[in-house]
Design a protein around this motif. Structure first.
Motif, PDB file in Angstrom:
ATOM      1  N   LYS A   1      34.494  39.759  46.587  1.00 41.50           N
ATOM      2  CA  LYS A   1      34.718  38.653  45.659  1.00 41.50           C
ATOM      3  C   LYS A   1      33.992  37.389  46.141  1.00 41.50           C
ATOM      4  O   LYS A   1      33.348  36.685  45.355  1.00 41.50           O
ATOM      5  CB  LYS A   1      36.219  38.373  45.530  1.00 41.50           C
ATOM      6  N   ALA A  34      30.869  44.555  44.345  1.00 42.33           N
ATOM      7  CA  ALA A  34      30.529  43.331  43.602  1.00 42.33           C
ATOM      8  C   ALA A  34      29.657  43.669  42.393  1.00 42.33           C
ATOM      9  O   ALA A  34      29.903  43.191  41.278  1.00 42.33           O
ATOM     10  CB  ALA A  34      29.813  42.343  44.531  1.00 42.33           C
ATOM     11  N   GLU A  75      32.122  44.014  33.842  1.00 42.78           N
ATOM     12  CA  GLU A  75      32.527  42.816  33.100  1.00 42.78           C
ATOM     13  C   GLU A  75      31.445  42.354  32.109  1.00 42.78           C
ATOM     14  O   GLU A  75      31.760  41.753  31.085  1.00 42.78           O
ATOM     15  CB  GLU A  75      32.866  41.680  34.074  1.00 42.78           C
ATOM     16  N   ASP A 123      31.163  35.452  43.980  1.00 45.97           N
ATOM     17  CA  ASP A 123      31.287  34.032  43.614  1.00 45.97           C
ATOM     18  C   ASP A 123      30.005  33.278  43.963  1.00 45.97           C
ATOM     19  O   ASP A 123      29.463  32.525  43.152  1.00 45.97           O
ATOM     20  CB  ASP A 123      32.469  33.395  44.375  1.00 45.97           C
ATOM     21  N   ASP A 125      34.472  37.283  34.138  1.00 46.18           N
ATOM     22  CA  ASP A 125      35.902  37.354  34.423  1.00 46.18           C
ATOM     23  C   ASP A 125      36.097  38.003  35.789  1.00 46.18           C
ATOM     24  O   ASP A 125      35.613  39.107  36.029  1.00 46.18           O
ATOM     25  CB  ASP A 125      36.572  38.192  33.319  1.00 46.18           C
ATOM     26  N   MET A 126      36.770  37.324  36.708  1.00 42.28           N
ATOM     27  CA  MET A 126      36.929  37.839  38.063  1.00 42.28           C
ATOM     28  C   MET A 126      38.296  38.478  38.287  1.00 42.28           C
ATOM     29  O   MET A 126      38.611  38.877  39.422  1.00 42.28           O
ATOM     30  CB  MET A 126      36.713  36.705  39.074  1.00 42.28           C
ATOM     31  N   LEU A 165      38.612  41.904  40.095  1.00 43.54           N
ATOM     32  CA  LEU A 165      38.170  41.862  41.488  1.00 43.54           C
ATOM     33  C   LEU A 165      39.136  41.027  42.328  1.00 43.54           C
ATOM     34  O   LEU A 165      39.402  41.357  43.495  1.00 43.54           O
ATOM     35  CB  LEU A 165      36.738  41.306  41.578  1.00 43.54           C
ATOM     36  N   GLU A 166      39.684  39.968  41.706  1.00 38.70           N
ATOM     37  CA  GLU A 166      40.680  39.175  42.428  1.00 38.70           C
ATOM     38  C   GLU A 166      41.910  40.015  42.757  1.00 38.70           C
ATOM     39  O   GLU A 166      42.504  39.888  43.830  1.00 38.70           O
ATOM     40  CB  GLU A 166      41.075  37.950  41.597  1.00 38.70           C
ATOM     41  N   ARG A 216      28.549  33.573  34.513  1.00 37.08           N
ATOM     42  CA  ARG A 216      29.997  33.571  34.731  1.00 37.08           C
ATOM     43  C   ARG A 216      30.581  34.892  34.221  1.00 37.08           C
ATOM     44  O   ARG A 216      30.200  35.388  33.171  1.00 37.08           O
ATOM     45  CB  ARG A 216      30.659  32.421  33.970  1.00 37.08           C
ATOM     46  N   HIS A 220      31.503  45.556  39.690  1.00 38.67           N
ATOM     47  CA  HIS A 220      32.324  44.628  38.906  1.00 38.67           C
ATOM     48  C   HIS A 220      31.476  43.912  37.844  1.00 38.67           C
ATOM     49  O   HIS A 220      31.891  43.790  36.687  1.00 38.67           O
ATOM     50  CB  HIS A 220      32.994  43.604  39.833  1.00 38.67           C
TER      51      HIS A 220
END
Lengths: 264, 264, 264, 264
Positions: A204, A39, A46, A208, A219-220, A223-224, A217, A42
């Protein structure tokens, strides 16, 4: 710069410390399922977070890690920072290769990391951990514990299940425990995971929840995608297990070990 | 002379430090197959290297070793030096009875050794290690990892297989990892060996590769003789294993366990 | 305030140290059957003892404990004090989550605790421990050892069985051993317990003995209730064991393992 | 008085240090068969040696030992001294409850003990150890190793078998190894023993050898009596073993495991 604790060596990026406005410290130590580390890694990617400092510790495993280009490096923890564009929210993001190999060094490293965060007037620390259940679930729950009751009270609004017993071992626990003694708030969020696979889906979920708390915020997408890979991996394992179970005892249709409920 | 680190005691030869011109530090710690130590001990002997310092450490095994003449000594590491006649190349050669028994002391000893090398402006460090495969091979390969990509790039010319993952544990890894943080280059060369025997053949291979890199020549006769002894030992073992296999299952003619690929 | 020993952090309640008249120090460390800790926790509650200091130690297990309200805290030892109303007797009462995880830290913590007691001129220390026998008994005996023969001599009058060999391991032993070297008297009282259950009955016995020695009276109702619960638990276990034994071998009617006689 | 090493606490008898003329230091640490400790304890008793200092160490087992009179004491090492009447020979005699529980502390304690001996200009140190063979023998041999070849050379005259390999672990090895680095001579004498019993016979043998070297005579009656007890114990064990062997396989009449030859 004050000398670090014995056995700990902090090397800051050259060019002086950045100016950060009481950033959150968010820690993703390596652990079960790589839930926390994935997490935070990521987030670092990002947010295009910048390198702040490397932390070396003589209680990390005595070895070098070899990278794909053939070069070797000592094991370390690294703190990145993000001012997050125009918003007022800045972050310190800790990721690492290892946790220390003995209790005394775990406490020392926790204090050292909090010293670094204190330079920027951090007032709240998050650690991201795994809640091991030994079972595969559709939708991983998020569990939490914190240093103060008012934080715990807010868990309900965010769909975080409040833990009411047990313990959090290792750096994820010590960082918030040591923070509390300094008057810094701390929250440990734990993503439910089987413990059997590197679990991007739990990663993820926990990210969140974290992002909704800190009001950032990112871009996920990446990770998605990894979460979907995890999902497929789990389905494959479940089908294989069901197949094997079917051969062994035809009447059994599920294969859910009972909840083990430990934390890592 | 600055005091050593806690638990480490460095005793220099009397008569002051020699003048050395940015020597290479070459380390042969005891480990699997004695691949590295045997190579460095051969260098010390053939170069008539002179004693520089003994390094004692309270994390070496708490014992004395008894020599064939009945006298006993604490366990230690020893650094020799060689100016190598008329050439410009000088060497620091480290050999030893043991590696420290815990991670913290391994890091401390690595730093202490680098402090000693730094007195002579060493700019590159080599550690000689074993690459354990669990199989006997005709011609042992040499593997390598290094602190910098330009060193790694040069591996191809010298028939060194670049490692692209995993880790190097113990002093062989820490010395180059700690060197990198000081801006000193480091290379770990690993000689392929089964891990079952003291392997002078792997030792000779790794020494050949090292000498071609540093540009030093030594008489290899003694080590070649020991390498031949290793070869005969391996042939004997292979014949015995083949015999035993033949008795057990007549169709099998080889006895090669699969590549284990770990490092020591 | 002098700095604490390495790895130990003592945090006193704000408002300055209370004035205490050479208080007894009474230690209830967690251990087998929680015999000692339960007795001291009862004292703290019934005497409405006040918080003096928390003691943190980097050799306590590296974790936070989660309380029923969802908040988390580092493991710690805590000292309370009681002036005990109009009487002349004051007490320092130590309870805790853990004992340190290695010998060196156990010694250090023992010295640190005695330093705190020395601020108030404590002249006698009690540690409350368990004497594990592996059997269930009707009326638990109290065993004792002490720093001085005149204390041991007084054991007979109080129905304390004097130990005449063996050892007391952990904090319960070290505190009185270290006290002796400072000229402070020390007594270790041990309540007989099976070692199989949390034993409030042994806890009550040892507290009765302690209170008669120090000349303090407290309401025992709550502990007596818990002791009755222990008694019922033990009866249930004995009936189940007798039942199982009856099934296995009809001639056997008791199930008493022989006395193991170790201390914890 | 200089402060002791971390974790070590030396408490001297009151009244100042005695005047001793370069005494031998003779160490009887607890170990296999209590060979060394029993010999030194006998010396202390027969020479009416006086108490010099107690040495406490936080790496001794964290416990108190309970004496037969019911009092408890921390574990310790103790040094006694003897001026031995009219002769010129004085002795420092070390006995103890324990050796430290980790390598670093063993080294530290060895240095601390040598510091104490250095106050009196000790020029030679003896450690008395056990040579474990796993077999019962009529007449235990004495083995030896030393810091210098001239000492080793003298072994033949005194019927001491010179060791020519292996190692001496623990305090018995470290004391002579550390002594050597200070220019103090050291000898380790090892009494052959089975390792199965507390062996007063080996103890008497090693003490006879030691006394002939240092030129001191003491009454051996008590130790001889204990040696006879050992002999009877061994005979009883041998008869029982022979009996059991006879039942198992009638053709076997002896029960001698092969020589294990390790040192403790």
């Amino acid at each position: 710069m004050l000398p670090s604790r014995p056995g700990i060596n902090v090397i800051y990026s050259s060019g002086g410390l950045p100016e950060l406005n009481s950033p959150y410290l968010i820690c993703g130590f390596p652990g079960s399922g790589y839930v926390g580390k994935m997490a935070v890694d990521h987030l670092i990617e990002e947010l295009h977070a910048k390198h702040l400092a490397d932390i070396y510790c003589t209680s990390f495993p005595p070895q070098v890690l070899i990278r794909s280009d053939g070069t070797a490096d000592l094991m370390k923890n690294t703190i990145f920072y993000s001012k997050n564009g125009g918003s007022n929210i800045s972050l310190l993001l800790l990721t690492g290769d290892s946790q220390p190999g003995n209790p005394d060094s775990e406490y020392l490293l926790a204090e050292e990391i909090l010293d670094i965060a204190a330079k920027f007037n951090t007032s709240h620390v998050f650690t991201l951990a795994a809640y091991i259940t030994g079972v595969f679930v559709e939708k991983p729950r998020i569990f939490g514990t914190a240093t103060d009751t008012d934080i715990v009270t807010s868990f309900g609004d965010r769909n975080i299940s409040t833990m009411d017993g047990g313990s959090i071992t290792g750096m994820n626990g010590l960082i918030i425990g040591c923070a509390k003694l300094r008057g810094i708030g701390g929250t440990c969020l734990l993503g439910e995971t089987s413990g059997y696979v590197v679990d991007a889906r739990a990663s993820k979920s926990i990210l969140d929840t974290l992002l909704s708390i800190v009001g950032v915020r990112v871009d996920m997408k990446n990770l998605e995608q990894r979460a979907k890979d995890t999902e497929m991996l789990i389905q494959t394992i479940e089908q294989q297990m069901a197949g094997r179970m079917g051969q062994q005892q035809q009447s059994s249709t599920t294969n859910r070990p009972s909840d083990m409920g430990y934390i890592s």
